[in-house]
Design a protein around this motif. Structure first.
Motif, PDB file in Angstrom:
ATOM      1  N   LEU A 143       0.846  -1.204   0.000  1.00 59.27           N
ATOM      2  CA  LEU A 143       0.000   0.000   0.000  1.00 59.27           C
ATOM      3  C   LEU A 143       0.874   1.245   0.000  1.00 59.27           C
ATOM      4  CD1 LEU A 143      -2.880  -1.072   2.404  1.00 59.27           C
ATOM      5  CD2 LEU A 143      -3.096  -0.423  -0.006  1.00 59.27           C
ATOM      6  N   LEU A 144       1.986   1.179   0.753  1.00 62.96           N
ATOM      7  CA  LEU A 144       2.910   2.313   0.799  1.00 62.96           C
ATOM      8  C   LEU A 144       3.542   2.554  -0.571  1.00 62.96           C
ATOM      9  CD1 LEU A 144       4.213   4.145   3.118  1.00 62.96           C
ATOM     10  CD2 LEU A 144       6.224   2.703   2.776  1.00 62.96           C
ATOM     11  N   VAL A 145       4.020   1.472  -1.199  1.00 60.93           N
ATOM     12  CA  VAL A 145       4.642   1.597  -2.526  1.00 60.93           C
ATOM     13  C   VAL A 145       3.629   2.143  -3.529  1.00 60.93           C
ATOM     14  CG1 VAL A 145       5.588   0.271  -4.461  1.00 60.93           C
ATOM     15  CG2 VAL A 145       6.324  -0.229  -2.136  1.00 60.93           C
ATOM     16  N   ASP A 146       2.378   1.635  -3.462  1.00 61.55           N
ATOM     17  CA  ASP A 146       1.330   2.116  -4.368  1.00 61.55           C
ATOM     18  C   ASP A 146       1.065   3.591  -4.173  1.00 61.55           C
ATOM     19  OD1 ASP A 146       1.061  -0.308  -5.516  1.00 61.55           O
ATOM     20  OD2 ASP A 146      -0.818  -0.853  -4.535  1.00 61.55           O
ATOM     21  N   SER A 147       1.077   4.043  -2.918  1.00 61.92           N
ATOM     22  CA  SER A 147       0.776   5.453  -2.674  1.00 61.92           C
ATOM     23  C   SER A 147       1.875   6.349  -3.240  1.00 61.92           C
ATOM     24  CB  SER A 147       0.549   5.705  -1.185  1.00 61.92           C
ATOM     25  OG  SER A 147       1.764   5.543  -0.501  1.00 61.92           O
ATOM     26  N   PHE A 148       3.110   5.824  -3.293  1.00 60.33           N
ATOM     27  CA  PHE A 148       4.191   6.600  -3.924  1.00 60.33           C
ATOM     28  C   PHE A 148       4.035   6.621  -5.442  1.00 60.33           C
ATOM     29  CE2 PHE A 148       6.612   5.916   0.041  1.00 60.33           C
ATOM     30  CZ  PHE A 148       6.925   7.245   0.273  1.00 60.33           C
ATOM     31  N   ASN A 149       3.565   5.506  -5.999  1.00 62.28           N
ATOM     32  CA  ASN A 149       3.480   5.376  -7.453  1.00 62.28           C
ATOM     33  C   ASN A 149       2.126   5.822  -8.003  1.00 62.28           C
ATOM     34  OD1 ASN A 149       6.029   4.317  -7.499  1.00 62.28           O
ATOM     35  ND2 ASN A 149       5.327   2.201  -7.340  1.00 62.28           N
ATOM     36  N   PHE A 150       1.226   6.271  -7.109  1.00 64.93           N
ATOM     37  CA  PHE A 150      -0.168   6.449  -7.482  1.00 64.93           C
ATOM     38  C   PHE A 150      -0.388   7.182  -8.818  1.00 64.93           C
ATOM     39  CE2 PHE A 150      -4.224   8.802  -7.210  1.00 64.93           C
ATOM     40  CZ  PHE A 150      -5.045   7.708  -7.396  1.00 64.93           C
ATOM     41  N   PRO A 151       0.268   8.336  -9.045  1.00 64.25           N
ATOM     42  CA  PRO A 151      -0.074   9.068 -10.276  1.00 64.25           C
ATOM     43  C   PRO A 151       0.269   8.310 -11.553  1.00 64.25           C
ATOM     44  CG  PRO A 151       1.296  10.381  -8.793  1.00 64.25           C
ATOM     45  CD  PRO A 151       1.298   8.991  -8.273  1.00 64.25           C
ATOM     46  N   VAL A 152       1.227   7.376 -11.487  1.00 69.10           N
ATOM     47  CA  VAL A 152       1.645   6.719 -12.719  1.00 69.10           C
ATOM     48  C   VAL A 152       1.071   5.317 -12.879  1.00 69.10           C
ATOM     49  CG1 VAL A 152       3.755   8.022 -13.143  1.00 69.10           C
ATOM     50  CG2 VAL A 152       3.801   6.063 -11.597  1.00 69.10           C
ATOM     51  N   LEU A 153       0.172   4.918 -11.960  1.00 72.13           N
ATOM     52  CA  LEU A 153      -0.429   3.585 -12.091  1.00 72.13           C
ATOM     53  C   LEU A 153      -1.444   3.620 -13.221  1.00 72.13           C
ATOM     54  CD1 LEU A 153      -1.118   2.544  -8.388  1.00 72.13           C
ATOM     55  CD2 LEU A 153       0.758   1.853  -9.863  1.00 72.13           C
ATOM     56  N   ILE A 154      -1.161   2.896 -14.283  1.00 69.19           N
ATOM     57  CA  ILE A 154      -2.054   2.917 -15.443  1.00 69.19           C
ATOM     58  C   ILE A 154      -2.970   1.703 -15.423  1.00 69.19           C
ATOM     59  CG2 ILE A 154      -2.194   3.090 -17.947  1.00 69.19           C
ATOM     60  CD1 ILE A 154       0.881   3.973 -17.673  1.00 69.19           C
ATOM     61  N   ASN A 155      -2.364   0.522 -15.308  1.00 76.46           N
ATOM     62  CA  ASN A 155      -3.152  -0.708 -15.291  1.00 76.46           C
ATOM     63  C   ASN A 155      -3.350  -1.153 -13.854  1.00 76.46           C
ATOM     64  OD1 ASN A 155      -3.242  -1.062 -18.160  1.00 76.46           O
ATOM     65  ND2 ASN A 155      -1.049  -1.491 -17.983  1.00 76.46           N
ATOM     66  N   PHE A 156      -4.434  -1.913 -13.645  1.00 77.19           N
ATOM     67  CA  PHE A 156      -4.723  -2.314 -12.270  1.00 77.19           C
ATOM     68  C   PHE A 156      -3.588  -3.176 -11.699  1.00 77.19           C
ATOM     69  CE2 PHE A 156      -6.150  -6.186 -14.241  1.00 77.19           C
ATOM     70  CZ  PHE A 156      -5.983  -7.144 -13.264  1.00 77.19           C
ATOM     71  N   TRP A 157      -2.912  -3.968 -12.576  1.00 76.20           N
ATOM     72  CA  TRP A 157      -1.867  -4.842 -12.041  1.00 76.20           C
ATOM     73  C   TRP A 157      -0.567  -4.084 -11.801  1.00 76.20           C
ATOM     74  CZ3 TRP A 157      -4.015  -7.274 -16.674  1.00 76.20           C
ATOM     75  CH2 TRP A 157      -3.491  -6.747 -17.845  1.00 76.20           C
ATOM     76  N   ASP A 158      -0.512  -2.815 -12.156  1.00 74.41           N
ATOM     77  CA  ASP A 158       0.648  -2.020 -11.758  1.00 74.41           C
ATOM     78  C   ASP A 158       0.571  -1.681 -10.274  1.00 74.41           C
ATOM     79  OD1 ASP A 158       1.846  -2.056 -14.190  1.00 74.41           O
ATOM     80  OD2 ASP A 158       0.785  -0.272 -14.907  1.00 74.41           O
ATOM     81  N   SER A 159      -0.630  -1.794  -9.702  1.00 74.69           N
ATOM     82  CA  SER A 159      -0.753  -1.634  -8.258  1.00 74.69           C
ATOM     83  C   SER A 159      -0.358  -2.963  -7.626  1.00 74.69           C
ATOM     84  CB  SER A 159      -2.199  -1.299  -7.884  1.00 74.69           C
ATOM     85  OG  SER A 159      -2.451  -1.761  -6.570  1.00 74.69           O
ATOM     86  N   ARG A 160       0.694  -2.920  -6.802  1.00 73.05           N
ATOM     87  CA  ARG A 160       1.175  -4.179  -6.226  1.00 73.05           C
ATOM     88  C   ARG A 160       0.151  -4.780  -5.283  1.00 73.05           C
ATOM     89  NH1 ARG A 160       7.521  -4.171  -4.895  1.00 73.05           N
ATOM     90  NH2 ARG A 160       7.106  -6.406  -4.934  1.00 73.05           N
ATOM     91  N   PHE A 161      -0.603  -3.889  -4.610  1.00 69.91           N
ATOM     92  CA  PHE A 161      -1.577  -4.401  -3.649  1.00 69.91           C
ATOM     93  C   PHE A 161      -2.749  -5.085  -4.364  1.00 69.91           C
ATOM     94  CE2 PHE A 161      -5.170  -3.788  -0.629  1.00 69.91           C
ATOM     95  CZ  PHE A 161      -4.707  -4.653   0.345  1.00 69.91           C
ATOM     96  N   LEU A 162      -3.291  -4.411  -5.420  1.00 66.85           N
ATOM     97  CA  LEU A 162      -4.432  -4.997  -6.137  1.00 66.85           C
ATOM     98  C   LEU A 162      -4.035  -6.283  -6.848  1.00 66.85           C
ATOM     99  CD1 LEU A 162      -6.356  -1.958  -7.664  1.00 66.85           C
ATOM    100  CD2 LEU A 162      -6.980  -3.447  -5.746  1.00 66.85           C
ATOM    101  N   SER A 163      -2.878  -6.247  -7.524  1.00 72.26           N
ATOM    102  CA  SER A 163      -2.432  -7.448  -8.219  1.00 72.26           C
ATOM    103  C   SER A 163      -2.158  -8.560  -7.209  1.00 72.26           C
ATOM    104  CB  SER A 163      -1.211  -7.101  -9.078  1.00 72.26           C
ATOM    105  OG  SER A 163      -0.133  -7.931  -8.795  1.00 72.26           O
ATOM    106  N   GLY A 164      -1.685  -8.177  -6.017  1.00 69.15           N
ATOM    107  CA  GLY A 164      -1.464  -9.155  -4.950  1.00 69.15           C
ATOM    108  C   GLY A 164      -2.777  -9.775  -4.473  1.00 69.15           C
TER     109      GLY A 164
END
Ligand SMILES: [Zn+2]
Length: 268
Positions: A143-164
């Motif tokens: 969740l922490l990593v996703d919050s840092f990457n939030f603006p550049v998350l394009i696909n749902f699986w780029d979110s480590r938490f959602l893909s996890g």
């Protein structure tokens, strides 16, 4: 030099993990109370408690009663030291605090997985407390990593938490299916929870690689044991260790060949 420090820290953590495995089973407190010989109950002095070294100096026997010390102790210590070196080698790159956070995430995660692996081998049970700790640890980091990457998350699986979450849901429902149709003969409920953790860590679609590899390893080892008459066809072989070792191998494989990752994502 840095790698030597990681190895020594790994040896010490491994020594602590042995204590955790031992006391988890007895439901003793993990942090309080000095270590003692499980056979004669003599307190173990610090100089007999040095990872790896003491086992060699004592020739694998208790100083007081001469009872053999289990090989589990030096093996867990050495494997933890080795895993720490490998993780530092692979993940420690630019020494930024974000990079250090990633390294620490993997060090803690691998330590928890080592506890689960050894515990399952030894007691044919998955320690659920450790599973939930690892799930919480992984979710918090992703969740922490996703919050840092939030603006550049394009696909749902780029979110480590959602893909996890998707990876975890797929692996755990697959194992639940096997538990139900085999009436807990092939797999236990512990494997369902472990499957969720493994899927959460590796995410979708890479969980498919881990599942395939673990079944491959499991059948190769199972058949070898049956052929060498170490085990009968009907005897129980814990599946957790195969899942965990496959997860390690796939994490390393993806780090060295990132092309596999993009190839999979393209096709799913
Ligand atoms: Zn003793």
């Amino acid at each position: 030099m840095e790698l030597i420090i990681f190895f020594i820290v790994g040896l010490m953590v491994g020594s602590f993990l042995n204590v955790v495995i031992y006391r988890l089973n007895l439901a003793e407190s993990i942090f309080w109370g000095r270590s003692h010989c499980p056979h004669c109950k003599a307190k173990i002095n610090w100089y007999d408690n040095i990872p790896l070294l003491s086992f060699i100096l004592l020739q694998g026997k208790c100083r007081y009663c001469g009872e053999k010390i289990s090989w589990q102790y030096p093996i867990v210590e050495f494997s933890t030291g080795l895993s720490f070196i490998l993780l530092a080698e692979i993940f420690l790159q630019n020494h930024s605090w974000l990079n250090w956070l990633e390294v620490i995430f993997y060090l803690v995660l691998v330590s928890l997985l080592i506890v689960i692996l050894v515990y399952d081998l030894k007691f044919l049970k998955i320690p659920l407390l450790i599973i939930w700790l690892a799930v919480a640890w992984t979710s918090a980091y992703y969740l922490l990593v996703d919050s840092f990457n939030f603006p550049v998350l394009i696909n749902f699986w780029d979110s480590r938490f959602l893909s996890g979450l998707i990876g975890g849901a797929i692996a755990s429902s697959f194992f639940l299916f096997l538990v139900i149709i085999s009436r807990e003969k092939w797999m236990g409920m512990g494997d369902v929870y472990l499957g969720f953790l493994i899927g959460l860590v590796i995410g979708w679609p890479n969980i498919l690689l881990v599942l395939m590899l673990s079944f491959l390893l499991g059948s190769v080892v199972g058949l070898t044991l049956v052929i060498s008459k170490r085990k009968k066809m009907s005897s129980q072989l814990p599946f957790g260790p195969f899942l965990i070792i496959s997860l390690f191998l796939i994490i390393f494989l993806l780090k060295f060949f990132p092309a596999i990752d993009s190839y999979l994502r393209f096709y799913y």
